[in-house]
Design an enzyme around this catalytic site. Structure first.
Site, PDB file in Angstrom:
ATOM      1  N   ASP A 123       0.561   3.630   2.286  1.00 14.88           N
ATOM      2  CA  ASP A 123       0.397   4.192   3.627  1.00 14.88           C
ATOM      3  C   ASP A 123      -0.623   5.342   3.595  1.00 14.88           C
ATOM      4  O   ASP A 123      -1.728   5.137   3.066  1.00 14.88           O
ATOM      5  CB  ASP A 123       1.757   4.609   4.207  1.00 14.88           C
ATOM      6  CG  ASP A 123       1.708   4.726   5.735  1.00 14.88           C
ATOM      7  OD1 ASP A 123       1.055   3.883   6.365  1.00 14.88           O
ATOM      8  OD2 ASP A 123       2.305   5.657   6.294  1.00 14.88           O
ATOM      9  N   ASP A 137       0.860  -1.204   0.000  1.00 12.46           N
ATOM     10  CA  ASP A 137       0.000   0.000   0.000  1.00 12.46           C
ATOM     11  C   ASP A 137       0.882   1.235   0.000  1.00 12.46           C
ATOM     12  O   ASP A 137       2.095   1.143   0.196  1.00 12.46           O
ATOM     13  CB  ASP A 137      -0.876  -0.003   1.266  1.00 12.46           C
ATOM     14  CG  ASP A 137      -0.027  -0.160   2.523  1.00 12.46           C
ATOM     15  OD1 ASP A 137       0.179  -1.302   2.960  1.00 12.46           O
ATOM     16  OD2 ASP A 137       0.493   0.854   3.035  1.00 12.46           O
TER      17      ASP A 137
HETATM   18  N1  LIG Z   1       1.193   1.201   5.817  1.00 12.18           N
HETATM   19  C1  LIG Z   1       1.702   0.339   6.687  1.00 12.18           C
HETATM   20  N2  LIG Z   1       2.138   0.756   7.902  1.00 12.18           N
HETATM   21  C2  LIG Z   1       2.669  -0.120   8.779  1.00 12.18           C
HETATM   22  N3  LIG Z   1       2.753  -1.434   8.561  1.00 12.18           N
HETATM   23  C3  LIG Z   1       2.312  -1.885   7.387  1.00 12.18           C
HETATM   24  N4  LIG Z   1       2.272  -3.131   6.872  1.00 12.18           N
HETATM   25  C4  LIG Z   1       1.739  -3.050   5.642  1.00 12.18           C
HETATM   26  N5  LIG Z   1       1.408  -1.784   5.329  1.00 12.18           N
HETATM   27  C5  LIG Z   1       1.768  -1.041   6.401  1.00 12.18           C
END
Ligand SMILES: Nc1ncnc2[nH]cnc12
Ligand SMILES: CSC[C@H]1O[C@H](OP(=O)(O)O)[C@H](O)[C@@H]1O
Length: 307
Positions: free
Chosen positions: A225, A223
């Site tokens: 974030d 992703d």
């Molecule tokens: N955006 C994110 N922040 C922290 N841990 C994660 N694991 C997968 N995506 C994450």
């Protein structure tokens, strides 16, 4: 099976609770001075005959939060089986446009945002209170194995024609969960120099260093974030969907890594083993006669050479 036959340990992260394509030959659940590992440890046999050890970081039912993973038990249990190198898998958020979901990242640096919250040392707390040691952690991942791992991941994906990029020499931010970051925090991590973010690389990497084990993280970006103003912030559904759609690539990468890394650490005089063995010899500051018997007994489990 002689213990030194198992040289490589795999820590599976979110979505990776067992290894496909490997014969399960045994399952063990070693009690350590720091309790039981996150999950029973599976001993698997590769088609080449090589044995490996696998454990699921969050447990088989994903019941351990990132902050409550029994990392001291995990690392010491793997070492007690003879493991010399740990390949740790992790689902991470991307803090950079060029690191797209499904890409692989083999980071070289860590920014610790969990400091003081999680126990991060075999020394100085619990029954080991009063025993002081300072491990070197300037290069938090094994610098001999890390480029090798990156190369294997790159070659495996290219050979199988899998359309996924590989990024090396990046910085992973390890944040304190369980909630994901705010948009402001996500932007701050970008300004600090973070490239990817997870909740799990620490204290694992610090404990592996203390235990004189080579440790490399193989991250899958899932992703963006929360920093991209035009996109929704990350949620668990998005993470799981990215992992699901990357299953084939992840399996191919894992299988390729296990055989090759085993070859690199099976000999006592291999560069990876020599770079790690003895690393803590001069890091322990406390005078031997000031160390309580109970602390010595516990520390002997992970440091049989020193206690
Ligand atoms: N955006 C994110 N922040 C922290 N841990 C994660 N694991 C997968 N995506 C994450
Ligand atoms: C399921 S999203 C957050 C969770 O995913 C990552 O876990 P892991 O590193 O074990 O793959 C991240 O670190 C968080 O713990």
């Amino acid at each position: 099976m002689a213990q030194h036959d198992i040289c490589v340990g795999v820590i599976g992260g979110s979505g990776l609770y067992k290894l496909e394509g490997i014969d399960v030959v045994d399952q063990v659940n070693p009690e350590t001075p720091w309790g039981l590992p996150s999950s029973p440890i599976t001993i698997g046999k590769l088609p080449s005959g090589v044995h490996i050890a696998f454990l699921a970081r969050h447990g088989l039912s994903h019941q351990h939060t990132p902050s409550s993973v029994p990392a001291l038990a995990n690392i010491s249990a793997l070492k007690s089986l003879g493991v010399r190198a740990i390949l740790a898998f992790s689902a991470v958020g991307s803090l950079r446009e060029e690191i797209a979901p499904k890409d692989f990242v083999v980071p070289s640096q860590i920014i610790d945002r969990t400091k003081g919250i999680r126990r991060a040392s075999f020394f100085g707390e619990g029954n080991e209170k009063g025993v002081v040691a300072h491990a070197g952690f300037g290069d938090p991942f094994d610098e001999t194995l890390r480029p090798v791992v990156e190369d294997i991941v790159r070659k495996t994906l290219a050979a199988k024609d899998l359309p996924v990029k590989v990024h090396g020499s990046k910085t992973v931010v390890c944040m304190e969960g369980p909630a994901f970051s705010t948009r402001a925090e996500s932007n701050m991590y970008r300004q600090l120099g973070g490239d990817i973010i997870n909740m799990s690389v620490l204290p694992e990497a610090k404990l592996a260093r203390e235990a004189e084990l080579a440790y490399v993280l193989i991250a899958t970006a899932t992703d963006y974030d929360a920093w991209r103003a035009s996109s929704a912030a990350v949620n668990v559904t998005e993470v799981l969907e990215a992992l699901k759609s990357n299953v084939v690539a992840s399996q191919q990468v894992t299988l390729a890594l296990l055989d090759e890394v085993h070859q690199r650490v099976k000999e006592d005089d291999s560069p990876v083993v020599k770079a790690n063995k003895g690393a803590m010899q001069f890091a322990i500051m406390t005078k031997p006669d000031a160390i309580p018997q109970k602390a010595k007994e516990n520390l002997k489990f992970v440091f049989p050479e020193y206690f």
